[in-house]
Scaffold this active site. Structure first.
Site, PDB file in Angstrom:
ATOM      1  N   GLU A  99     -65.976 -20.535  27.832  1.00  0.00           N
ATOM      2  CA  GLU A  99     -65.201 -20.228  29.049  1.00  0.00           C
ATOM      3  C   GLU A  99     -65.948 -20.702  30.291  1.00  0.00           C
ATOM      4  O   GLU A  99     -67.150 -21.013  30.229  1.00  0.00           O
ATOM      5  CB  GLU A  99     -64.934 -18.720  29.115  1.00  0.00           C
ATOM      6  CG  GLU A  99     -66.179 -17.874  28.994  1.00  0.00           C
ATOM      7  CD  GLU A  99     -66.303 -16.851  30.096  1.00  0.00           C
ATOM      8  OE1 GLU A  99     -65.805 -17.099  31.208  1.00  0.00           O
ATOM      9  OE2 GLU A  99     -66.928 -15.806  29.837  1.00  0.00           O
ATOM     10  N   LYS A 109     -68.868  -5.967  28.757  1.00  0.00           N
ATOM     11  CA  LYS A 109     -69.744  -5.845  29.927  1.00  0.00           C
ATOM     12  C   LYS A 109     -69.934  -4.379  30.290  1.00  0.00           C
ATOM     13  O   LYS A 109     -68.974  -3.615  30.337  1.00  0.00           O
ATOM     14  CB  LYS A 109     -69.176  -6.634  31.095  1.00  0.00           C
ATOM     15  CG  LYS A 109     -69.769  -8.046  31.069  1.00  0.00           C
ATOM     16  CD  LYS A 109     -69.140  -8.942  32.040  1.00  0.00           C
ATOM     17  CE  LYS A 109     -67.729  -9.091  31.553  1.00  0.00           C
ATOM     18  NZ  LYS A 109     -66.814  -9.654  32.426  1.00  0.00           N
TER      19      LYS A 109
HETATM   20  N1  PSU Z   1     -69.395 -12.614  30.678  1.00  0.00           N
HETATM   21  C1  PSU Z   1     -70.390 -12.895  31.567  1.00  0.00           C
HETATM   22  N2  PSU Z   1     -70.028 -13.183  32.852  1.00  0.00           N
HETATM   23  C2  PSU Z   1     -68.691 -13.236  33.248  1.00  0.00           C
HETATM   24  C3  PSU Z   1     -67.659 -12.946  32.300  1.00  0.00           C
HETATM   25  C4  PSU Z   1     -68.086 -12.640  31.033  1.00  0.00           C
HETATM   26  O1  PSU Z   1     -71.576 -12.863  31.198  1.00  0.00           O
HETATM   27  O2  PSU Z   1     -68.425 -13.536  34.405  1.00  0.00           O
HETATM   28  C5  PSU Z   1     -66.168 -13.017  32.681  1.00  0.00           C
HETATM   29  C6  PSU Z   1     -65.364 -13.427  31.438  1.00  0.00           C
HETATM   30  O3  PSU Z   1     -64.706 -14.632  31.756  1.00  0.00           O
HETATM   31  C7  PSU Z   1     -64.378 -12.318  31.213  1.00  0.00           C
HETATM   32  C8  PSU Z   1     -64.154 -11.838  32.602  1.00  0.00           C
HETATM   33  O4  PSU Z   1     -63.199 -12.776  30.595  1.00  0.00           O
HETATM   34  O5  PSU Z   1     -65.494 -11.835  33.149  1.00  0.00           O
HETATM   35  C9  PSU Z   1     -63.456 -10.495  32.632  1.00  0.00           C
HETATM   36  O6  PSU Z   1     -62.986 -10.256  33.924  1.00  0.00           O
HETATM   37  P1  PSU Z   1     -61.992  -9.025  34.200  1.00  0.00           P
HETATM   38  O7  PSU Z   1     -62.815  -7.812  33.943  1.00  0.00           O
HETATM   39  O8  PSU Z   1     -61.585  -9.165  35.657  1.00  0.00           O
HETATM   40  O9  PSU Z   1     -60.829  -9.193  33.254  1.00  0.00           O
END
Ligand code: PSU
Ligand code: MN
Length: 299
Positions: free
Chosen positions: A24, A159
């Site tokens: 990604e 996360k």
């Molecule tokens: N993992 C990381 N850094 C990031 C992300 C994941 O180490 O920035 C990103 C991924 O692309 C994931 C997104 O899909 O954060 C999720 O964002 P949200 O919580 O707004 O859906």
């Protein structure tokens, strides 16, 4: 439906049924400070190649959903930084039609995997259920995409700024197996230990590949393969709580929450979360490649 444009090398690898790993780009454009994402993107790609697989980095560029980027393309997404749109499943059509630069999230990347027929991807940590969801419903679009796309996603868990327990429950609800890489606990992104139990512990890439194959005989959904970070941090939770309070105080909501919190942690930890995040992203890319290679070898 064929809304993705594949690079020649990715198309050739898929045609030859060789191992391909999607990567990604939200992590590249939004997950690291401006100027640093490019190194992370390049390192992930080179670790995939070193393990014998083909990297397929995903982004929206030039009015196309692209699968497999040249180094110049990757640099364009990285240098757009926070100006790149954060592109989840709902955002792809608008980003393509409006010719904007788009950095795909895990959910957005899974849409591209489905179009291209890619079965493996890697990221740092997947999105999930945000803390305080009972008052403010914020659930990452990564989760429904995982439920509907047959891809094995290697990550270091959810996360940890999220409600990890609630996310783990929802993954079960959605029928997404969570495989623990040589662990029985879901890693907490910056921290290896202390998370909820995984659904199955695996010891080898071949075992993960065999479980994925058997799962896809009965399901059209994803599997998560959760790999604990090496040299993780033990004491990051108070900082996460502080970051979330700062986000609330400044009225940061929606798509902006995750990048805000990551940037806050990177700054306030003196770069320690940055180092862990960089390393785990690259290690996850390498493991995804190992599993993809094992899968191709037994096909
Ligand atoms: N993992 C990381 N850094 C990031 C992300 C994941 O180490 O920035 C990103 C991924 O692309 C994931 C997104 O899909 O954060 C999720 O964002 P949200 O919580 O707004 O859906
Ligand atoms: Mn959200």
């Amino acid at each position: 439906m064929n809304g993705a444009v594949l690079s020649q090398e990715v198309a050739a690898a898929l045609e030859g049924e060789r191992a391909v790993v999607a990567l990604e780009t939200t992590i590249v454009a939004h997950g690291f400070p401006p100027g640093e994402g490019i190194a992370v993107g390049r390192e992930c790609e080179s670790r995939v190649r070193a393990a014998g697989a083909m990297p397929a980095t995903v982004a929206v560029l030039g009015g196309e959903l692209r699968v497999g980027l040249s180094d110049g393309d990757l640099a364009r997404v990285a240098s757009a930084g926070p100006d790149a749109r954060k592109v989840g499943p709902r955002d792809i059509g608008a980003c393509v039609a409006q010719g904007a630069v788009g950095a795909t999230t895990v959910g957005g990347t899974l849409v591209a995997c489905r179009q291209a027929g890619i079965r493996f991807m890697a990221t740092g940590g997947i999105g999930g259920v945000h803390r305080g969801y009972s008052e403010h419903l914020d659930v990452s679009a990564d989760l429904p995409a995982l439920a509907h796309t047959p891809v094995l996603v290697v990550c270091s868990g959810v996360k940890s700024l999220l409600d990890v327990q609630a996310t783990s429950e929802l993954l079960e609800t959605l029928g997404v197996p969570v495989l623990g890489w040589q662990t029985g606990e879901l890693p907490l992104f910056y921290t290896a230990r202390g998370g909820p139990p995984v659904s199955t512990r695996v010891e080898t890439a071949a075992e993960a590949a065999a479980i994925a194959r058997a799962h896809w005989q009965v399901s059209g959904g994803s599997l998560v393969l959760a790999r604990p970070p090496v040299d993780g941090l033990a004491d990051v939770e108070p900082l996460i709580e502080e970051a979330l309070r700062a986000a609330t105080a400044r009225g940061v909501t929606g798509q902006a929450v995750t990048p805000f919190v990551l940037a806050f942690l990177h700054e306030r930890s003196g770069g320690r979360t940055l180092d862990v995040n960089r390393r785990l992203a690259a290690d996850n890319a390498a493991l995804a490649a190992e599993v993809a290679v094992a899968f191709s070898a037994t096909g």
